[in-house]
Design a protein around this motif. Structure first.
Motif, PDB file in Angstrom:
ATOM      1  N   SER A  13     -11.741  13.274 -16.527  1.00  0.00           N
ATOM      2  CA  SER A  13     -12.079  12.493 -15.199  1.00  0.00           C
ATOM      3  C   SER A  13     -13.613  12.038 -15.379  1.00  0.00           C
ATOM      4  N   SER A  14     -14.341  12.823 -16.106  1.00  0.00           N
ATOM      5  CA  SER A  14     -15.670  12.701 -16.285  1.00  0.00           C
ATOM      6  C   SER A  14     -16.035  11.929 -17.553  1.00  0.00           C
ATOM      7  N   LYS A  15     -17.209  10.923 -17.610  1.00  0.00           N
ATOM      8  CA  LYS A  15     -17.538  10.596 -18.873  1.00  0.00           C
ATOM      9  C   LYS A  15     -18.961  11.312 -19.446  1.00  0.00           C
ATOM     10  N   TYR A  16     -18.844  11.735 -20.463  1.00  0.00           N
ATOM     11  CA  TYR A  16     -20.071  12.393 -21.127  1.00  0.00           C
ATOM     12  C   TYR A  16     -21.012  11.718 -21.813  1.00  0.00           C
ATOM     13  N   ASP A  17     -22.128  12.150 -21.694  1.00  0.00           N
ATOM     14  CA  ASP A  17     -23.332  11.739 -22.531  1.00  0.00           C
ATOM     15  C   ASP A  17     -23.238  12.180 -23.863  1.00  0.00           C
ATOM     16  N   ILE A  18     -22.578  13.373 -24.337  1.00  0.00           N
ATOM     17  CA  ILE A  18     -22.504  14.049 -25.842  1.00  0.00           C
ATOM     18  C   ILE A  18     -21.223  14.464 -25.854  1.00  0.00           C
ATOM     19  N   ILE A  19     -20.218  14.316 -26.981  1.00  0.00           N
ATOM     20  CA  ILE A  19     -19.274  15.006 -27.270  1.00  0.00           C
ATOM     21  C   ILE A  19     -19.432  15.776 -28.643  1.00  0.00           C
ATOM     22  N   PHE A  29     -24.119  16.347 -40.561  1.00  0.00           N
ATOM     23  CA  PHE A  29     -23.892  16.074 -39.101  1.00  0.00           C
ATOM     24  C   PHE A  29     -24.171  14.616 -39.040  1.00  0.00           C
ATOM     25  N   VAL A  30     -23.066  14.006 -38.124  1.00  0.00           N
ATOM     26  CA  VAL A  30     -23.111  12.075 -38.176  1.00  0.00           C
ATOM     27  C   VAL A  30     -23.167  12.123 -36.575  1.00  0.00           C
ATOM     28  N   VAL A  31     -23.979  11.268 -36.215  1.00  0.00           N
ATOM     29  CA  VAL A  31     -24.211  10.775 -34.780  1.00  0.00           C
ATOM     30  C   VAL A  31     -23.580   9.517 -34.667  1.00  0.00           C
ATOM     31  N   LEU A  32     -22.481   9.205 -33.805  1.00  0.00           N
ATOM     32  CA  LEU A  32     -21.879   8.091 -33.612  1.00  0.00           C
ATOM     33  C   LEU A  32     -22.240   7.242 -32.073  1.00  0.00           C
ATOM     34  N   LYS A  33     -22.493   6.271 -31.933  1.00  0.00           N
ATOM     35  CA  LYS A  33     -22.789   5.934 -30.597  1.00  0.00           C
ATOM     36  C   LYS A  33     -21.860   4.844 -29.998  1.00  0.00           C
ATOM     37  N   LYS A  34     -21.363   5.052 -28.655  1.00  0.00           N
ATOM     38  CA  LYS A  34     -20.524   4.434 -28.089  1.00  0.00           C
ATOM     39  C   LYS A  34     -21.251   2.967 -27.640  1.00  0.00           C
ATOM     40  N   LEU A  66     -16.506   9.086 -23.574  1.00  0.00           N
ATOM     41  CA  LEU A  66     -17.917   8.915 -23.454  1.00  0.00           C
ATOM     42  C   LEU A  66     -18.279   7.826 -22.564  1.00  0.00           C
ATOM     43  N   ARG A  67     -19.478   8.118 -22.207  1.00  0.00           N
ATOM     44  CA  ARG A  67     -20.078   6.947 -21.324  1.00  0.00           C
ATOM     45  C   ARG A  67     -20.480   5.845 -22.231  1.00  0.00           C
ATOM     46  N   ASP A  68     -20.732   4.668 -21.646  1.00  0.00           N
ATOM     47  CA  ASP A  68     -21.276   3.754 -22.697  1.00  0.00           C
ATOM     48  C   ASP A  68     -22.751   4.042 -23.088  1.00  0.00           C
ATOM     49  N   GLY A  69     -23.167   4.139 -24.231  1.00  0.00           N
ATOM     50  CA  GLY A  69     -24.452   4.469 -24.812  1.00  0.00           C
ATOM     51  C   GLY A  69     -24.379   5.916 -25.137  1.00  0.00           C
ATOM     52  N   GLY A  70     -23.284   6.747 -24.674  1.00  0.00           N
ATOM     53  CA  GLY A  70     -23.030   8.220 -25.231  1.00  0.00           C
ATOM     54  C   GLY A  70     -22.948   8.333 -26.700  1.00  0.00           C
ATOM     55  N   VAL A  71     -22.791   9.453 -27.317  1.00  0.00           N
ATOM     56  CA  VAL A  71     -22.706   9.622 -28.557  1.00  0.00           C
ATOM     57  C   VAL A  71     -21.805  10.976 -28.915  1.00  0.00           C
ATOM     58  N   PHE A  72     -21.332  10.672 -30.000  1.00  0.00           N
ATOM     59  CA  PHE A  72     -20.408  11.832 -30.687  1.00  0.00           C
ATOM     60  C   PHE A  72     -20.969  12.374 -31.906  1.00  0.00           C
ATOM     61  N   VAL A  73     -20.833  13.650 -31.998  1.00  0.00           N
ATOM     62  CA  VAL A  73     -21.678  14.397 -33.050  1.00  0.00           C
ATOM     63  C   VAL A  73     -20.621  15.226 -33.678  1.00  0.00           C
ATOM     64  N   PHE A  74     -20.213  15.204 -34.790  1.00  0.00           N
ATOM     65  CA  PHE A  74     -19.529  16.090 -35.518  1.00  0.00           C
ATOM     66  C   PHE A  74     -20.054  16.352 -37.036  1.00  0.00           C
ATOM     67  N   ASN A  75     -19.497  17.310 -37.710  1.00  0.00           N
ATOM     68  CA  ASN A  75     -19.917  17.687 -38.815  1.00  0.00           C
ATOM     69  C   ASN A  75     -18.761  18.149 -39.896  1.00  0.00           C
ATOM     70  N   THR A 108     -13.158   2.331 -36.326  1.00  0.00           N
ATOM     71  CA  THR A 108     -13.103   2.704 -34.919  1.00  0.00           C
ATOM     72  C   THR A 108     -14.386   1.704 -34.145  1.00  0.00           C
ATOM     73  N   ALA A 109     -14.484   1.633 -33.057  1.00  0.00           N
ATOM     74  CA  ALA A 109     -15.490   1.078 -32.196  1.00  0.00           C
ATOM     75  C   ALA A 109     -16.988   1.689 -32.263  1.00  0.00           C
ATOM     76  N   PHE A 110     -17.182   2.797 -32.944  1.00  0.00           N
ATOM     77  CA  PHE A 110     -18.263   3.402 -32.925  1.00  0.00           C
ATOM     78  C   PHE A 110     -19.592   2.856 -33.850  1.00  0.00           C
ATOM     79  N   LYS A 111     -20.417   3.029 -33.376  1.00  0.00           N
ATOM     80  CA  LYS A 111     -21.742   2.498 -34.328  1.00  0.00           C
ATOM     81  C   LYS A 111     -22.337   3.715 -34.991  1.00  0.00           C
ATOM     82  N   HIS A 112     -22.608   3.932 -35.928  1.00  0.00           N
ATOM     83  CA  HIS A 112     -23.385   4.851 -36.781  1.00  0.00           C
ATOM     84  C   HIS A 112     -24.613   4.862 -36.560  1.00  0.00           C
TER      85      HIS A 112
END
Length: 259
Positions: A114-120, A254-259, A147-156, A232-236
């Motif tokens: 129910s919440s949109k996150y800055d970082i996942i 560690f990869v950081v992707l932005k919405k 994610l919220r617009d402008g939020g990021v996904f970080v995975f390794n 995907t719609a992510f930006k690296h």
């Protein structure tokens, strides 16, 4: 579950008090919590929080290796995991810290918050547990939606070389501090995946219990990860290489992707 070597022999022997459990359940949930406790990657997540915001969700949070550290440092952190046993361990830790974060038992491929996150965050090379690109893309798309617009996904992941030494590796031995139990961790490398077997034995009140489990981690590399991102719609945004932990099978990226 796929067994080889020692664990295969134990399973076939038919010994009494041998329990086969999932890698993140029951006995092995406690085993994981005791033996996987490094926090070398937490400073990276703090760095990202300063840039993108401190409303954080960790997918596959387990027993809280990362989440507990973020809570201690004052971040607005929530956690999701498919293992109720792992979450119960985490809830006990949170209770001792006198904090009550949002903890959800659900599948990260389908969870809708129910919440949109800055970082996942998806840590501990968990992406390598997913067996094919279709499943990985499904995960990325679900993260995107949380994610919220402008939020990021970080995975390794481990960036594995194309030529890798195949076969069974030298086992690792772990002993409990009280000397009432031990574990043997074996790994066998195939062309597309690594299979890990764990045999664990405990002796409490002169009663011996034996546990076995198996898990597979699929071998990835930069080209494979780039191919997934492109679908995907992510930006690296950027990629970090951390050398705090050494793996024979590759370098940790560690990869950081932005919405």
């Amino acid at each position: 579950m796929e067994y080889f070597g020692f664990c295969k022999e134990i399973k076939e022997m038919g010994l009494p008090d041998v329990y086969e459990e999932e890698i993140y359940s029951g006995h092995f949930a406690k085993f994981y919590d005791t033996n996987v406790n490094d926090i070398f990657d937490v400073p990276l997540y703090e760095k990202l929080a300063r840039e993108y915001g401190n409303h954080i969700m960790e997918f596959a949070c387990g027993s809280g290796r990362i989440l507990v550290e973020l809570l201690k440092r004052g971040y607005d952190a929530a956690g999701l995991d498919i293992s109720q046993d792992m979450l119960e361990i985490l809830e006990e830790k949170c209770s001792k810290l006198n904090v009550k974060p949002t903890l959800v038992c659900d599948d990260m491929l389908r969870h809708v918050s129910s919440s949109k996150y800055d970082i996942i965050i998806l840590a501990r090379i968990t992406i390598c547990l997913l067996e094919d690109d279709e499943t990985r893309i499904k995960l990325f798309n679900n993260v995107y939606n949380n994610l919220r617009d402008g939020g990021v996904f970080v995975f390794n992941y481990l960036d594995c070389p194309k030529e890798i030494e195949l076969g069974e590796k030298r086992p690792t031995f772990l002993f409990n501090k009280d000397k009432k139990g031990y574990a043997i961790i074996s790994e066998k490398i195939f062309e597309d995946r690594s299979i890990v077997n764990i045999y664990s034995e405990t002796n409490i009140d002169d009663k011996t219990k034996r546990y076995i489990t198996s898990t597979s981690k699929y071998l990835l590399n930069n080209e494979m990860i780039s191919n997934i991102i492109d679908q995907t719609a992510f930006k690296h945004e950027r990629t970090y290489t951390l050398n705090a932990v050494n793996y024979e099978t590759g370098k940790m990226k560690f990869v950081v992707l932005k919405k």
